[in-house]
Design a protein around this motif. Sequence first.
Motif, short mmCIF file in Angstrom:
data_model
loop_
_atom_site.label_atom_id
_atom_site.label_comp_id
_atom_site.label_asym_id
_atom_site.label_seq_id
_atom_site.Cartn_x
_atom_site.Cartn_y
_atom_site.Cartn_z
N MET A 183 0.83 -1.17 0.00
CA MET A 183 0.00 0.00 0.00
C MET A 183 0.89 1.24 0.00
N LEU A 196 3.11 2.14 -1.96
CA LEU A 196 4.50 1.91 -2.37
C LEU A 196 4.88 2.74 -3.59
N TYR A 254 3.01 -6.15 -4.80
CA TYR A 254 3.77 -4.96 -4.43
C TYR A 254 4.56 -4.43 -5.64
N GLU A 286 2.33 -2.63 -7.93
CA GLU A 286 1.97 -1.33 -7.36
C GLU A 286 3.08 -0.30 -7.53
N TYR A 306 4.67 -0.45 7.48
CA TYR A 306 3.31 -0.98 7.29
C TYR A 306 3.32 -2.19 6.35
N ASN A 307 3.97 -2.07 5.22
CA ASN A 307 3.95 -3.13 4.23
C ASN A 307 4.72 -4.36 4.67
N TRP A 335 2.39 -5.97 7.22
CA TRP A 335 1.25 -6.58 6.53
C TRP A 335 1.63 -7.95 5.99
N THR A 336 2.77 -8.02 5.34
CA THR A 336 3.21 -9.30 4.77
C THR A 336 3.58 -10.30 5.87
#
Length: 135
Positions: A1, A3, A39, A42, A77-78, A81-82
Amino acid sequence: MLLNLLNKEEKYHFLDLLLIVNSLDGELTDFEKRVIDKYKAEMGDDINKYRRSSKKAEELIEFFKERSRTVKNIVYYNIVWTSYSDEFYSVEEHELLDNIVLAFEISNKKKIEIQKAVYADRDLREKVKRIICND
């Protein structure tokens, strides 16, 4: 998100750090590979020439320490998340995430906000999956 907000160098270093974190609990799962592909999509065309570097986690964390608060929060955050998205979450992974929090100077309040956002996203995805899959 978010990225796509990173510059090319930050995107490359983010992927390197993400791969290190996700490899701590063993081989990448199919799910983790799909997330990494998502990712990359993105991130846009910048990522097409990406080749994994030999940099260590400490070097990558040091690189991000000098970046803006927003960049550090996006990266954290990413990665969280992963990390939280597969069934495996090793002690080593937890320790590295803690090291990232300290190095990035992420407050406990912000860490909790990010974790809540990760869980809220997961809950929303599960809810949508149930709505779509159930009659």
